[in-house]
Design a protein around this motif. Sequence first.
Motif, mmCIF file in Angstrom:
data_model
loop_
_atom_site.group_PDB
_atom_site.id
_atom_site.type_symbol
_atom_site.label_atom_id
_atom_site.label_comp_id
_atom_site.label_asym_id
_atom_site.label_seq_id
_atom_site.Cartn_x
_atom_site.Cartn_y
_atom_site.Cartn_z
ATOM 1 N N MET A 1 0.841 -1.211 0.000
ATOM 2 C CA MET A 1 0.000 0.000 0.000
ATOM 3 C C MET A 1 0.868 1.249 0.000
ATOM 4 S SD MET A 1 -2.818 1.205 2.809
ATOM 5 C CE MET A 1 -4.080 0.058 2.337
ATOM 6 N N ARG A 3 2.317 4.749 0.911
ATOM 7 C CA ARG A 3 2.396 5.367 2.247
ATOM 8 C C ARG A 3 1.435 6.536 2.398
ATOM 9 N NH1 ARG A 3 8.463 6.550 2.521
ATOM 10 N NH2 ARG A 3 7.673 8.380 3.586
ATOM 11 N N ALA A 6 -1.980 5.265 3.181
ATOM 12 C CA ALA A 6 -2.040 4.785 4.570
ATOM 13 C C ALA A 6 -2.140 5.948 5.550
ATOM 14 C CB ALA A 6 -0.795 3.945 4.883
ATOM 15 N N LEU A 7 -1.346 6.986 5.314
ATOM 16 C CA LEU A 7 -1.378 8.150 6.214
ATOM 17 C C LEU A 7 -2.732 8.854 6.151
ATOM 18 C CD1 LEU A 7 0.208 9.934 8.175
ATOM 19 C CD2 LEU A 7 0.927 11.309 6.224
ATOM 20 N N LEU A 9 -5.641 7.528 5.315
ATOM 21 C CA LEU A 9 -6.646 6.694 5.976
ATOM 22 C C LEU A 9 -6.508 6.778 7.498
ATOM 23 C CD1 LEU A 9 -6.616 3.528 3.697
ATOM 24 C CD2 LEU A 9 -8.518 5.082 4.040
ATOM 25 N N SER A 10 -5.264 6.806 7.969
ATOM 26 C CA SER A 10 -5.023 6.869 9.413
ATOM 27 C C SER A 10 -5.555 8.171 10.009
ATOM 28 C CB SER A 10 -3.528 6.746 9.690
ATOM 29 O OG SER A 10 -3.287 6.918 11.059
ATOM 30 N N ILE A 11 -5.179 9.291 9.391
ATOM 31 C CA ILE A 11 -5.623 10.598 9.902
ATOM 32 C C ILE A 11 -7.144 10.719 9.759
ATOM 33 C CG2 ILE A 11 -5.512 13.089 9.495
ATOM 34 C CD1 ILE A 11 -2.564 12.675 8.683
ATOM 35 N N ALA A 13 -9.424 8.314 9.763
ATOM 36 C CA ALA A 13 -10.122 7.492 10.765
ATOM 37 C C ALA A 13 -10.059 8.141 12.143
ATOM 38 C CB ALA A 13 -9.502 6.095 10.811
ATOM 39 N N ALA A 14 -8.893 8.684 12.502
ATOM 40 C CA ALA A 14 -8.750 9.338 13.811
ATOM 41 C C ALA A 14 -9.659 10.571 13.899
ATOM 42 C CB ALA A 14 -7.292 9.723 14.043
ATOM 43 N N LEU A 16 -12.371 11.143 12.183
ATOM 44 C CA LEU A 16 -13.769 10.694 12.213
ATOM 45 C C LEU A 16 -14.163 10.219 13.616
ATOM 46 C CD1 LEU A 16 -16.147 10.451 10.281
ATOM 47 C CD2 LEU A 16 -15.446 8.116 9.780
ATOM 48 N N ALA A 17 -13.226 9.544 14.298
ATOM 49 C CA ALA A 17 -13.494 9.078 15.671
ATOM 50 C C ALA A 17 -13.762 10.269 16.590
ATOM 51 C CB ALA A 17 -12.314 8.256 16.187
ATOM 52 N N VAL A 18 -12.940 11.301 16.457
ATOM 53 C CA VAL A 18 -13.118 12.496 17.295
ATOM 54 C C VAL A 18 -14.449 13.179 16.983
ATOM 55 C CG1 VAL A 18 -12.184 14.787 17.799
ATOM 56 C CG2 VAL A 18 -10.641 12.854 17.600
ATOM 57 N N VAL A 20 -17.187 11.798 15.712
ATOM 58 C CA VAL A 20 -18.300 10.951 16.185
ATOM 59 C C VAL A 20 -18.522 11.157 17.682
ATOM 60 C CG1 VAL A 20 -18.887 8.539 16.667
ATOM 61 C CG2 VAL A 20 -18.172 9.194 14.391
ATOM 62 N N VAL A 21 -17.433 11.172 18.453
ATOM 63 C CA VAL A 21 -17.536 11.359 19.909
ATOM 64 C C VAL A 21 -18.045 12.772 20.225
ATOM 65 C CG1 VAL A 21 -16.216 11.465 22.058
ATOM 66 C CG2 VAL A 21 -15.792 9.630 20.438
ATOM 67 N N ASP A 24 -21.748 13.108 19.593
ATOM 68 C CA ASP A 24 -22.511 12.432 20.652
ATOM 69 C C ASP A 24 -22.526 13.271 21.927
ATOM 70 O OD1 ASP A 24 -23.245 10.656 22.844
ATOM 71 O OD2 ASP A 24 -23.135 9.057 21.366
ATOM 72 N N PHE B 25 -7.878 10.787 26.404
ATOM 73 C CA PHE B 25 -9.097 11.128 25.651
ATOM 74 C C PHE B 25 -10.144 10.026 25.825
ATOM 75 C CE2 PHE B 25 -11.357 10.228 21.641
ATOM 76 C CZ PHE B 25 -12.107 11.378 21.507
ATOM 77 N N VAL B 33 -20.271 8.823 26.262
ATOM 78 C CA VAL B 33 -21.071 8.736 25.039
ATOM 79 C C VAL B 33 -21.813 7.398 24.993
ATOM 80 C CG1 VAL B 33 -19.596 10.302 23.750
ATOM 81 C CG2 VAL B 33 -19.119 7.853 23.699
ATOM 82 N N THR B 37 -21.660 4.775 19.871
ATOM 83 C CA THR B 37 -20.584 5.732 19.581
ATOM 84 C C THR B 37 -19.259 5.206 20.105
ATOM 85 O OG1 THR B 37 -22.198 7.506 19.790
ATOM 86 C CG2 THR B 37 -19.896 8.151 19.834
ATOM 87 N N ALA B 41 -16.096 4.632 17.744
ATOM 88 C CA ALA B 41 -14.827 5.306 18.045
ATOM 89 C C ALA B 41 -13.693 4.294 18.193
ATOM 90 C CB ALA B 41 -14.973 6.142 19.313
ATOM 91 N N LEU B 44 -12.770 2.903 14.736
ATOM 92 C CA LEU B 44 -12.040 3.920 13.965
ATOM 93 C C LEU B 44 -10.621 4.112 14.505
ATOM 94 C CD1 LEU B 44 -14.929 6.494 13.462
ATOM 95 C CD2 LEU B 44 -13.705 5.308 11.648
ATOM 96 N N ILE B 47 -8.526 1.252 13.267
ATOM 97 C CA ILE B 47 -8.167 1.463 11.852
ATOM 98 C C ILE B 47 -7.057 2.513 11.748
ATOM 99 C CG2 ILE B 47 -9.041 2.377 9.653
ATOM 100 C CD1 ILE B 47 -11.782 1.133 10.433
ATOM 101 N N SER B 48 -7.215 3.580 12.529
ATOM 102 C CA SER B 48 -6.226 4.651 12.500
ATOM 103 C C SER B 48 -4.841 4.150 12.925
ATOM 104 C CB SER B 48 -6.675 5.783 13.426
ATOM 105 O OG SER B 48 -5.713 6.801 13.450
ATOM 106 N N PHE B 51 -3.283 1.754 10.141
ATOM 107 C CA PHE B 51 -2.749 2.436 8.955
ATOM 108 C C PHE B 51 -1.559 3.332 9.310
ATOM 109 C CE2 PHE B 51 -6.884 1.398 6.949
ATOM 110 C CZ PHE B 51 -6.364 0.731 5.855
ATOM 111 N N LEU B 52 -1.543 3.839 10.530
ATOM 112 C CA LEU B 52 -0.374 4.607 10.964
ATOM 113 C C LEU B 52 0.853 3.695 11.031
ATOM 114 C CD1 LEU B 52 0.437 7.467 11.785
ATOM 115 C CD2 LEU B 52 -0.025 6.868 14.155
ATOM 116 N N PHE B 55 2.042 3.179 7.536
ATOM 117 C CA PHE B 55 2.751 4.372 7.056
ATOM 118 C C PHE B 55 4.164 4.453 7.654
ATOM 119 C CE2 PHE B 55 3.949 8.774 8.184
ATOM 120 C CZ PHE B 55 4.206 9.259 6.915
#
Lengths: 153, 132
Positions: A1, A3, A6-7, A9-11, A13-14, A16-18, A20-21, A24, B25, B33, B37, B41, B44, B47-48, B51-52, B55
């Motif tokens: 994959m 790089r 990958a970077l 997708l990583s950023i 996903a992170a 998106l997690a923040v 989503v929280v 909520d 966090f 939450v 959620t 979280a 995700l 996954i993060s 992939f990190l 990378f």
Amino acid sequence: MHRGVALTLSIGAAALAVVVVAVDLQFNVEVSFETKQDGEWRVIATTVGDVYASPRFEGYFGCAAPEMRIVIANGLPWATSQEVVVRVIDHSSGRDEVLVQRTVEVAPSATEIIPFTAPAWATEPSGDGKDLGSASVDVRVGDSYFGTCLEAP
Amino acid sequence: MKEQTMQGALTFLGFAISVIAVFYFAIVYIPKVSEWTQLAALVLLAISFAFLGVFLRDTVVGRPFFGERLPWLAPPYVMYLLAIFAGIVAEIRFLNIDMVPKPIKILASLLIGVGLIIVVAIRQGLQQRSSR
């Protein structure tokens, strides 16, 4: 994959997690029951998480002092104002008696306190271990509703 | 102390501080939450982390923190371990959601678990074929 992929997708996903929280938390209203013991307020039951999705209280009325209060806290500073309807219903002696019925508008990051007196059975020692009574708590936040039951030990 | 070890130690410290921030966090906000959620979280975050790790594997920072002394203690492996940990916690959280019937929980868990194994096996097989 690659790089870069990958970077990204990583950023992504992170982030998106923040998000989503944070979304909520925006709608988070916490309702807790407190009783006064030795001059200090002590939490005996509280909502766990968001009342929309995981509405439950943990704890008992048992051994509570007569002096009680319901504390409603409205999430974070950027949360929206919420209308909260709280009813405490005593089911002891075979009939339902409304102990508390209040509608409050809770502003963002504000806290509303509703004081009330606990029913007699909730403050008496259980003695032979038999149930002394039970009370259910109905809380409605906006259009969402939940109820739960608190029982004496 | 060799200069390389010093750099490795500082990188390790940076990673440790970042991981502590993520855990802080999670401890402060995740319990507040709803359960769905929380699950989203955690997935995700897994996954993060994964992939990190991908990378970092081929970067300068991806080398083992302390060189030959602890070759396994490298950023990619730390990220993979964190991803696995987050995945396991997500699975435990999913199994504790009351509104989902137990047969559905078991079926969904088995489908995801076996699906992951099959996907990895197929990918490995394809890579081996292309390397021949």
